[in-house]
Design a protein around this motif. Structure first.
Motif, short mmCIF file in Angstrom:
data_model
loop_
_atom_site.label_atom_id
_atom_site.label_comp_id
_atom_site.label_asym_id
_atom_site.label_seq_id
_atom_site.Cartn_x
_atom_site.Cartn_y
_atom_site.Cartn_z
N GLN A 133 0.81 -1.22 0.00
CA GLN A 133 0.00 0.00 0.00
C GLN A 133 0.84 1.27 0.00
OE1 GLN A 133 -3.00 -0.29 3.21
NE2 GLN A 133 -2.55 -2.48 3.25
N GLY A 134 2.15 1.12 -0.01
CA GLY A 134 3.03 2.29 -0.06
C GLY A 134 3.54 2.76 1.27
N TYR A 135 3.26 2.02 2.35
CA TYR A 135 3.77 2.42 3.67
C TYR A 135 5.23 2.01 3.79
CZ TYR A 135 -0.95 3.52 5.25
OH TYR A 135 -2.20 4.07 5.41
N LYS A 185 3.79 7.32 4.18
CA LYS A 185 2.99 6.69 3.12
C LYS A 185 3.36 7.35 1.80
CE LYS A 185 -1.63 5.01 2.02
NZ LYS A 185 -1.58 5.21 0.57
N LEU A 186 3.82 6.54 0.87
CA LEU A 186 4.26 7.04 -0.43
C LEU A 186 3.12 6.91 -1.44
CD1 LEU A 186 7.77 5.35 -0.52
CD2 LEU A 186 7.11 7.52 0.51
N PRO A 187 2.85 7.95 -2.22
CA PRO A 187 1.81 7.87 -3.25
C PRO A 187 2.30 7.02 -4.42
CG PRO A 187 2.90 10.00 -3.35
CD PRO A 187 3.47 9.29 -2.16
N LEU A 188 1.79 5.81 -4.54
CA LEU A 188 2.26 4.90 -5.58
C LEU A 188 1.57 5.20 -6.91
CD1 LEU A 188 2.26 1.48 -3.68
CD2 LEU A 188 4.18 3.04 -4.05
N PRO A 189 2.35 5.46 -7.96
CA PRO A 189 1.74 5.59 -9.30
C PRO A 189 1.08 4.27 -9.70
CG PRO A 189 3.98 6.45 -9.27
CD PRO A 189 3.79 5.72 -7.98
N ALA A 190 0.10 4.36 -10.57
CA ALA A 190 -0.66 3.17 -10.96
C ALA A 190 0.23 2.10 -11.59
CB ALA A 190 -1.78 3.56 -11.92
N ASP A 191 1.30 2.52 -12.27
CA ASP A 191 2.14 1.55 -12.96
C ASP A 191 3.35 1.10 -12.14
OD1 ASP A 191 3.23 4.08 -13.06
OD2 ASP A 191 4.25 3.72 -14.97
N VAL A 192 3.42 1.51 -10.88
CA VAL A 192 4.52 1.11 -10.00
C VAL A 192 4.02 0.06 -9.02
CG1 VAL A 192 6.13 1.85 -8.21
CG2 VAL A 192 5.72 3.31 -10.21
N LYS A 193 4.58 -1.13 -9.09
CA LYS A 193 4.20 -2.22 -8.21
C LYS A 193 5.45 -2.78 -7.53
CE LYS A 193 -0.10 -2.06 -9.59
NZ LYS A 193 -1.18 -1.57 -8.70
#
Length: 338
Positions: A133-135, A185-193
């Motif tokens: 989730q970007g934490y 918490k980092l805002p994850l771009p949709a294409d970054v997994k």
């Protein structure tokens, strides 16, 4: 399983007869440092080894090969899992597990994407993702006094290289300045997994264990350093640290310290000054990190209230004793002798 051997029936009878209170303690799982497990009844405990009844043979397990032991429900919960499996913590916020030992090169390739670079207007540090989730965890001193926080991801590409992605406006979730830990918490771009790390067990850590760190010392991104645990319980200013000879430099702060199985066992936090000593690095033990995450709401960051809300009271002054008449104090004595 090196160093572990099966004991004959005659020896089994002798040990069982002299086992005393240790005999019949019941079902137990013994986790070995190489990732394997032994399940059985511990019938004798000797200074150098445990003797485990497997039901058909007696197994001698050297204590130096044991990472930890578990009984009852804890043992039953992990026996069903295959070696190398991971589980989600009861909080559902991060993953734990006992992984298989692997070469550092393979572990860096597997978990390297979970390590990020943290950038603020005043400096740089490191961090690592604990879930999808970007934490991410980092040191409190990396983001102290900052509200503009960015992070850089490093993703493996099909050609064998790394793609560098920068994201802005990371959110500060919780801060514990006493243990120098922060959750962002980092805002994850949709294409970054990106992948995330697996948190290890602090009880498995022993002096001499191989470890490695991944971080950004002096801004040199994606640097890997390797060493051993020099001391598992080093007291610095009232807090316990893992001491390691792994190179830890400015910019490593907040990054993960991995064991030989790729589990995070600490957060790199500080190192000795170059003009004082070499090969002295310190990491915050993973037990502190888990406790911080379990109670993260208690350390929730509120940018509208930077004060802690409490203050320390001064201790009461000691009452002065009256001096008998005719006795001069130290000051008077010194004056008289001039």
């Amino acid at each position: 399983m090196r160093g572990i051997r099966v004991i004959g029936a005659a020896t089994l009878l002798g040990l069982a007869a002299g086992a005393g209170a240790a005999q019949g303690d019941g079902f137990e799982t013994i986790f070995l440092k190489d990732g394997q497990r032994v399940v059985g009844d511990v019938v004798a405990e000797k200074p150098e080894a445990l003797y485990v009844d497997l039901g058909y043979d007696l197994l001698k397990v050297p204590r130096e090969s044991i990472a930890r032991r578990a009984k009852g429900e804890e043992a039953g919960a992990v026996v069903a899992a295959a070696p190398g499996a991971t589980t989600v913590d009861a909080s559902g916020f991060f993953s734990t597990g006992v992984l298989r030992p692997s070469p550092v090169k393979e572990l860096v390739a597997k978990f390297g994407e979970s390590v990020v670079s943290i950038e603020t207007p005043s400096g740089k540090g490191s961090g690592f993702l604990i879930n999808d989730q970007g934490y991410a965890i980092t040191n409190a001193h990396v983001i102290e006094g900052e509200t503009r926080i960015a992070a850089i991801f490093y993703q493996n590409t099909a050609g064998g290289g790394l793609a560098r992605r920068r994201v802005e406006d990371a959110e500060i979730v919780s801060v514990n300045p006493f243990f120098d830990l922060a959750l962002i918490k980092l805002p994850l771009p949709a294409d970054v997994k990106p992948s995330h790390v697996i948190l290890g067990n602090g009880e498995d850590v022993n002096t001499g264990d191989s470890v490695f760190a991944v971080g950004n010392p002096l801004g040199l991104e994606r640097s890997v350093t390797q060493g051993i645990i020099s001391n598992r319980s080093r007291n610095l200013e009232g807090q316990l640290f893992l001491q390691t000879d792994t190179a830890i430099n400015p910019g490593n702060s907040g990054g993960p310290l991995f064991n030989a199985r790729g589990e995070v066992i600490g957060v790199t936090s500080r190192g000795a000054r170059a003009d004082m000593a070499d090969n002295l690095g310190f990491a915050i033990p993973i037990a502190y990190v888990k406790d911080f995450l379990h109670h993260r709401e208690a350390f929730a960051f509120d940018k509208t209230n930077p004060n802690s809300g409490y203050r320390y009271l001064d201790p009461p002054r000691r009452p002065r004793r009256e001096k008998p008449e005719g006795l001069a104090g130290p000051k008077a004595d010194r004056t008289a002798t001039k």
